[in-house]
Write a protein that holds these residues in place. Structure first.
Motif, PDB file in Angstrom:
ATOM      1  N   ARG A 140      -5.507  -9.183 -12.248  1.00 45.07           N
ATOM      2  CA  ARG A 140      -5.798  -8.091 -12.253  1.00 45.07           C
ATOM      3  C   ARG A 140      -4.469  -7.310 -12.745  1.00 45.07           C
ATOM      4  N   TYR A 141      -3.046  -7.871 -12.485  1.00 48.89           N
ATOM      5  CA  TYR A 141      -2.097  -7.283 -13.148  1.00 48.89           C
ATOM      6  C   TYR A 141      -2.142  -7.218 -14.509  1.00 48.89           C
ATOM      7  N   GLY A 173       0.823  -1.220  -0.028  1.00 52.10           N
ATOM      8  CA  GLY A 173      -0.121  -0.021   0.112  1.00 52.10           C
ATOM      9  C   GLY A 173       0.897   1.089   0.175  1.00 52.10           C
ATOM     10  N   ALA A 178      -4.580  -4.765 -16.089  1.00 45.29           N
ATOM     11  CA  ALA A 178      -4.576  -3.304 -15.828  1.00 45.29           C
ATOM     12  C   ALA A 178      -3.296  -2.700 -16.620  1.00 45.29           C
ATOM     13  N   GLN A 201       1.180  -3.099  -8.046  1.00 51.72           N
ATOM     14  CA  GLN A 201       0.946  -3.620  -6.664  1.00 51.72           C
ATOM     15  C   GLN A 201       0.417  -5.358  -6.753  1.00 51.72           C
ATOM     16  N   HIS A 202      -0.387  -5.356  -8.078  1.00 53.35           N
ATOM     17  CA  HIS A 202      -0.722  -7.008  -7.990  1.00 53.35           C
ATOM     18  C   HIS A 202       0.308  -7.928  -8.369  1.00 53.35           C
ATOM     19  N   ALA A 232       1.208   3.608  -3.751  1.00 53.26           N
ATOM     20  CA  ALA A 232      -0.112   4.342  -3.273  1.00 53.26           C
ATOM     21  C   ALA A 232      -0.783   5.018  -4.585  1.00 53.26           C
ATOM     22  N   ASP A 233       0.017   4.996  -5.502  1.00 49.93           N
ATOM     23  CA  ASP A 233      -0.686   5.783  -6.536  1.00 49.93           C
ATOM     24  C   ASP A 233      -1.510   4.614  -7.540  1.00 49.93           C
ATOM     25  N   GLY A 234      -1.838   3.504  -6.842  1.00 50.38           N
ATOM     26  CA  GLY A 234      -2.667   2.482  -7.619  1.00 50.38           C
ATOM     27  C   GLY A 234      -2.102   1.887  -8.662  1.00 50.38           C
ATOM     28  N   SER A 235      -0.711   1.790  -9.054  1.00 48.83           N
ATOM     29  CA  SER A 235      -0.128   1.280 -10.028  1.00 48.83           C
ATOM     30  C   SER A 235      -0.454  -0.253 -10.113  1.00 48.83           C
ATOM     31  N   PRO A 236      -0.598  -0.862 -11.398  1.00 49.83           N
ATOM     32  CA  PRO A 236      -0.602  -2.251 -11.385  1.00 49.83           C
ATOM     33  C   PRO A 236       0.396  -3.195 -11.223  1.00 49.83           C
TER      34      PRO A 236
END
Length: 315
Positions: free
Chosen positions: A242-243, A190, A246, A200-201, A194-198
């Motif tokens: 999801r990755y 997180g 996205a 993260q998945h 934090a920018d919601g980048s793919p």
């Protein structure tokens, strides 16, 4: 030091058995009246020294020394019956009282150390760098692998922990350690994305895959249960999907929006693929760019992003 103590305990136990047998078999004349007391004095002194050393570790609560204290406990626990068998009379009562006391203190130290290990994993403060397997995941699963050969002793130690203890079995301890790891990784993810980048998945997929693989290597998957394994496989598939959606959905879309012109579609695909792969590689070595990507080229490039696990791409 603990390795030497373990070896010394095994050697002393064997040596005392041989010494007792030889003394009983020999006719020592006037010394026959004293050889029993002589043996008891030697044996008692030897055991007292061993117990004193072991007792020195009963205050050790550091997770880093958990394995050493656990091995020491196992050696004393398995050697105690044979050592006690050597004694007779009042000597037996003296040693039989001391050994359980030291073992009980070691058990308390080991329960504290396992709790400290769980807390250390949950509160570890390093940040996620890149999308690969995090060092905390490697540390946690290495701990699980090192503890796995001692599961019988840990089952007994944790079961006797009484009210208020976190885990009451080795399987429960493993589940607690992995759950703490995953909460920590979620927090790190997180913060890092934090920018919601793919990405993260991709980070969570790589670490989930790593945990599943190492749990199987340590032969603890069965202890965690079929539901745990199924839940984590499903989680891995979700993060992967999801990755891919996205990050690579727009790349694949290039093949569908070229107005029926294959050459234009492939050229646009190559350009967008280069751009997207370069942005997702992060710490990985960049691939040499080519004018055209084959199916194998694409699979290999994506496999590098998934820590070399091409099986994740079979969707």
């Amino acid at each position: 030091m603990t390795k030497r103590w373990i070896l010394a305990t095994k050697l002393i136990a064997k040596a005392l058995v041989v010494m007792q047998r030889q003394l009983l078999a020999q006719n020592c004349g006037a010394f026959n009246r004293f050889k029993g007391d002589y043996f008891m004095a030697v044996a008692k002194q030897s055991i007292v020294v061993l117990l004193k050393f072991a007792d020195g570790f009963t205050s050790t609560q550091s997770p880093e020394k958990l394995i050493y204290v656990l091995e020491l406990y196992e050696t004393l626990s398995s050697s105690a019956p044979g050592l006690l068998h050597l004694f007779t009379g009042p000597h037996t009562e003296l040693i039989s009282r001391q050994v359980p006391v030291v073992l009980a203190k070691l058990e308390r130290a080991l329960r504290t150390a396992t709790g400290a290990l769980a807390i250390k994993i949950q509160t570890e403060s390093s940040q996620a760098e890149g999308v690969g397997v995090h060092p905390l995941a490697e540390y946690t699963m290495t701990c699980v692998e090192l503890l796995a050969p001692h599961r019988a002793a840990l089952d007994m130690i944790l079961a006797d922990g009484g009210e208020g203890e976190r885990a009451t079995s080795f399987g429960g301890l493993v589940a607690e350690l992995i759950a703490g790891l995953e909460r920590s990784l979620e927090e790190k993810c997180g913060l890092a994305f934090a920018d919601g980048s793919p990405s993260q998945h991709l980070f969570l997929a790589n670490n989930t895959s790593f945990v599943l693989s190492r749990a199987a290597d340590a032969d603890v998957t069965s202890l965690l249960g079929d539901e745990w394994a199924a839940r984590h496989r499903s989680r891995l598939e979700q993060h992967t999907a999801r990755y891919l959606q996205a990050s690579w959905g727009p790349v694949v879309a290039c093949l569908e929006t070229a107005g029926g012109k294959p050459a234009k579609a492939l050229a646009k695909f190559n350009a967008v693929f280069d751009e997207m792969h370069g942005s997702q590689e992060q710490k990985y070595m960049k691939l040499d760019k080519s004018v055209r990507y084959t199916v194998d080229d694409v699979a290999q490039s994506l496999s590098e992003l998934f820590e070399g696990d091409a099986a994740l791409l079979c969707t």
